[in-house]
Write a protein that holds these residues in place. Structure first.
Motif, PDB file in Angstrom:
ATOM      1  N   TYR A   1      -3.548  -5.616   0.795  1.00  0.00           N
ATOM      2  CA  TYR A   1      -3.753  -4.177   0.609  1.00  0.00           C
ATOM      3  C   TYR A   1      -4.729  -3.599   1.632  1.00  0.00           C
ATOM      4  O   TYR A   1      -5.024  -2.408   1.597  1.00  0.00           O
ATOM      5  CB  TYR A   1      -4.291  -3.886  -0.796  1.00  0.00           C
ATOM      6  CG  TYR A   1      -3.290  -4.145  -1.887  1.00  0.00           C
ATOM      7  CD1 TYR A   1      -2.287  -3.227  -2.177  1.00  0.00           C
ATOM      8  CD2 TYR A   1      -3.324  -5.325  -2.618  1.00  0.00           C
ATOM      9  CE1 TYR A   1      -1.351  -3.468  -3.170  1.00  0.00           C
ATOM     10  CE2 TYR A   1      -2.395  -5.570  -3.619  1.00  0.00           C
ATOM     11  CZ  TYR A   1      -1.412  -4.641  -3.891  1.00  0.00           C
ATOM     12  OH  TYR A   1      -0.495  -4.885  -4.870  1.00  0.00           O
TER      13      TYR A   1
ATOM     14  N   LYS B   1      -0.522   7.686  -5.381  1.00  0.00           N
ATOM     15  CA  LYS B   1      -1.564   6.966  -6.102  1.00  0.00           C
ATOM     16  C   LYS B   1      -2.638   6.457  -5.143  1.00  0.00           C
ATOM     17  O   LYS B   1      -2.370   6.177  -3.974  1.00  0.00           O
ATOM     18  CB  LYS B   1      -0.973   5.777  -6.861  1.00  0.00           C
ATOM     19  CG  LYS B   1       0.029   6.157  -7.942  1.00  0.00           C
ATOM     20  CD  LYS B   1       0.563   4.903  -8.617  1.00  0.00           C
ATOM     21  CE  LYS B   1       1.576   5.232  -9.706  1.00  0.00           C
ATOM     22  NZ  LYS B   1       2.099   3.997 -10.350  1.00  0.00           N
ATOM     23  N   LYS B   2      -3.843   6.307  -5.653  1.00  0.00           N
ATOM     24  CA  LYS B   2      -4.942   5.755  -4.885  1.00  0.00           C
ATOM     25  C   LYS B   2      -4.824   4.232  -4.856  1.00  0.00           C
ATOM     26  O   LYS B   2      -4.524   3.604  -5.869  1.00  0.00           O
ATOM     27  CB  LYS B   2      -6.273   6.161  -5.513  1.00  0.00           C
ATOM     28  CG  LYS B   2      -7.501   5.706  -4.753  1.00  0.00           C
ATOM     29  CD  LYS B   2      -8.769   6.178  -5.441  1.00  0.00           C
ATOM     30  CE  LYS B   2     -10.000   5.684  -4.710  1.00  0.00           C
ATOM     31  NZ  LYS B   2     -11.261   6.133  -5.382  1.00  0.00           N
ATOM     32  N   VAL B   3      -5.060   3.652  -3.678  1.00  0.00           N
ATOM     33  CA  VAL B   3      -5.026   2.187  -3.563  1.00  0.00           C
ATOM     34  C   VAL B   3      -6.244   1.624  -4.285  1.00  0.00           C
ATOM     35  O   VAL B   3      -7.385   1.995  -3.996  1.00  0.00           O
ATOM     36  CB  VAL B   3      -5.034   1.747  -2.085  1.00  0.00           C
ATOM     37  CG1 VAL B   3      -5.057   0.228  -1.989  1.00  0.00           C
ATOM     38  CG2 VAL B   3      -3.825   2.315  -1.353  1.00  0.00           C
TER      39      VAL B   3
ATOM     40  N   ARG C   1       3.971   0.955  -3.234  1.00  0.00           N
ATOM     41  CA  ARG C   1       3.509   0.965  -4.614  1.00  0.00           C
ATOM     42  C   ARG C   1       2.475   2.049  -4.904  1.00  0.00           C
ATOM     43  O   ARG C   1       2.295   2.430  -6.062  1.00  0.00           O
ATOM     44  CB  ARG C   1       2.932  -0.394  -4.993  1.00  0.00           C
ATOM     45  CG  ARG C   1       3.930  -1.527  -4.858  1.00  0.00           C
ATOM     46  CD  ARG C   1       3.360  -2.854  -5.311  1.00  0.00           C
ATOM     47  NE  ARG C   1       3.176  -2.913  -6.747  1.00  0.00           N
ATOM     48  CZ  ARG C   1       2.766  -3.996  -7.403  1.00  0.00           C
ATOM     49  NH1 ARG C   1       2.478  -5.100  -6.724  1.00  0.00           N
ATOM     50  NH2 ARG C   1       2.619  -3.981  -8.702  1.00  0.00           N
ATOM     51  N   PHE C   2       1.821   2.540  -3.843  1.00  0.00           N
ATOM     52  CA  PHE C   2       0.730   3.486  -4.083  1.00  0.00           C
ATOM     53  C   PHE C   2       0.873   4.775  -3.270  1.00  0.00           C
ATOM     54  O   PHE C   2       1.075   5.841  -3.838  1.00  0.00           O
ATOM     55  CB  PHE C   2      -0.620   2.814  -3.797  1.00  0.00           C
ATOM     56  CG  PHE C   2      -0.881   1.622  -4.675  1.00  0.00           C
ATOM     57  CD1 PHE C   2      -1.253   1.788  -6.000  1.00  0.00           C
ATOM     58  CD2 PHE C   2      -0.718   0.337  -4.189  1.00  0.00           C
ATOM     59  CE1 PHE C   2      -1.472   0.695  -6.826  1.00  0.00           C
ATOM     60  CE2 PHE C   2      -0.929  -0.766  -5.002  1.00  0.00           C
ATOM     61  CZ  PHE C   2      -1.306  -0.580  -6.319  1.00  0.00           C
ATOM     62  N   LYS C   3       0.767   4.703  -1.955  1.00  0.00           N
ATOM     63  CA  LYS C   3       0.749   5.896  -1.117  1.00  0.00           C
ATOM     64  C   LYS C   3       1.986   6.769  -1.325  1.00  0.00           C
ATOM     65  O   LYS C   3       1.894   7.991  -1.448  1.00  0.00           O
ATOM     66  CB  LYS C   3       0.634   5.487   0.357  1.00  0.00           C
ATOM     67  CG  LYS C   3      -0.701   4.897   0.745  1.00  0.00           C
ATOM     68  CD  LYS C   3      -1.741   5.988   0.905  1.00  0.00           C
ATOM     69  CE  LYS C   3      -3.021   5.445   1.503  1.00  0.00           C
ATOM     70  NZ  LYS C   3      -4.008   6.505   1.733  1.00  0.00           N
TER      71      LYS C   3
ATOM     72  N   ARG D   1       0.844  -1.206   0.000  1.00  0.00           N
ATOM     73  CA  ARG D   1       0.000   0.000   0.000  1.00  0.00           C
ATOM     74  C   ARG D   1       0.876   1.252   0.000  1.00  0.00           C
ATOM     75  O   ARG D   1       0.594   2.233  -0.697  1.00  0.00           O
ATOM     76  CB  ARG D   1      -0.890   0.044   1.246  1.00  0.00           C
ATOM     77  CG  ARG D   1      -2.074  -0.874   1.269  1.00  0.00           C
ATOM     78  CD  ARG D   1      -2.842  -0.686   2.564  1.00  0.00           C
ATOM     79  NE  ARG D   1      -3.395   0.655   2.660  1.00  0.00           N
ATOM     80  CZ  ARG D   1      -4.593   1.014   2.199  1.00  0.00           C
ATOM     81  NH1 ARG D   1      -5.373   0.118   1.613  1.00  0.00           N
ATOM     82  NH2 ARG D   1      -5.021   2.258   2.336  1.00  0.00           N
TER      83      ARG D   1
END
Length: 212
Positions: free
Chosen positions: A66, A38-40, A32-34, A29
């Protein structure tokens, strides 16, 4: 023969949501995203879809990659459904924002569930990795669960450099409180010099290559 054994087992690990209040340092989470703004991705599994799963699988492990399962808006209904269909369920929980009253309701919804609480080392230090976690609160929830569940809760610890010297103390705390302790080695290291990596060979696992 092996095919028959496989289908008799009917076990499943499932991520039923995309929600979590934690920002664990090596969690996907975060990495790769936060951390990239980026939105999970994902959604909450509809109850009618989960019912299909519960009717087929006899063992379900709620261990999100996630998400934390407690954030599914109908999670207590899901626990009741596991009881209805005689599913052996294991819940992995690390986030701590739910109230004590909510947990008691969840425990009573299905007393035959195995709850695994991710508190990495001494409760007051666990937030060093599990950012936003109130480890002391969650530890007390774990003790509270003993009053309501038929199965002994599990205290899960991932060894890190900041907690590896406290694990013997944690073992004594677990024994004193009559809870199970599980040590789970991680391989989510940046490199062989990752400052979070434990130094002891007892707890160190080979680094896992990242797949982006």
């Amino acid at each position: 023969m092996s095919k028959t054994i496989f289908f008799n087992r009917k076990g499943l690990n499932i991520d039923i949501s995309f929600r979590c209040a934690l920002e664990c340092v090596r969690c996907q989470r975060t990495t790769r995203f936060k951390s990239k703004g980026k939105k999970v991705p994902g959604e909450d599994m509809p109850l009618k879809d989960f019912e299909k799963v519960a009717k087929h699988f006899k063992q379900i492990n709620f261990c999100g990659q996630y998400s934390d399962p407690v954030y599914h808006p109908q999670f207590i209904e899901i626990l009741k459904m596991c009881h209805q269909y005689d599913v052996r369920a294991t819940i992995h929980n690390a986030s701590s924002t739910k109230s004590k009253d909510w947990y008691i309701e969840a425990f009573k919804a299905n007393v035959n569930v195995r709850w695994v609480f991710g508190i990495d080392g001494l409760p007051e230090k666990s937030c060093l990795y599990r950012v936003n976690q109130d480890g002391v609160k969650l530890f007390n929830i774990m003790l509270e669960s003993k009053k309501h569940l038929n199965l002994i809760p599990v205290w899960q610890i991932i060894p890190f450099s900041f907690n590896e010297n406290d694990i013997d103390k944690c073992k004594k705390i677990a024994d004193d409180n009559k809870i199970l302790l599980k040590i789970v080695q991680s391989s989510r290291w940046i490199d062989d010099h990752d400052p979070l990596m434990p130094k002891s060979v007892l707890y160190k696992m080979k680094r896992q290559k990242r797949v982006e």
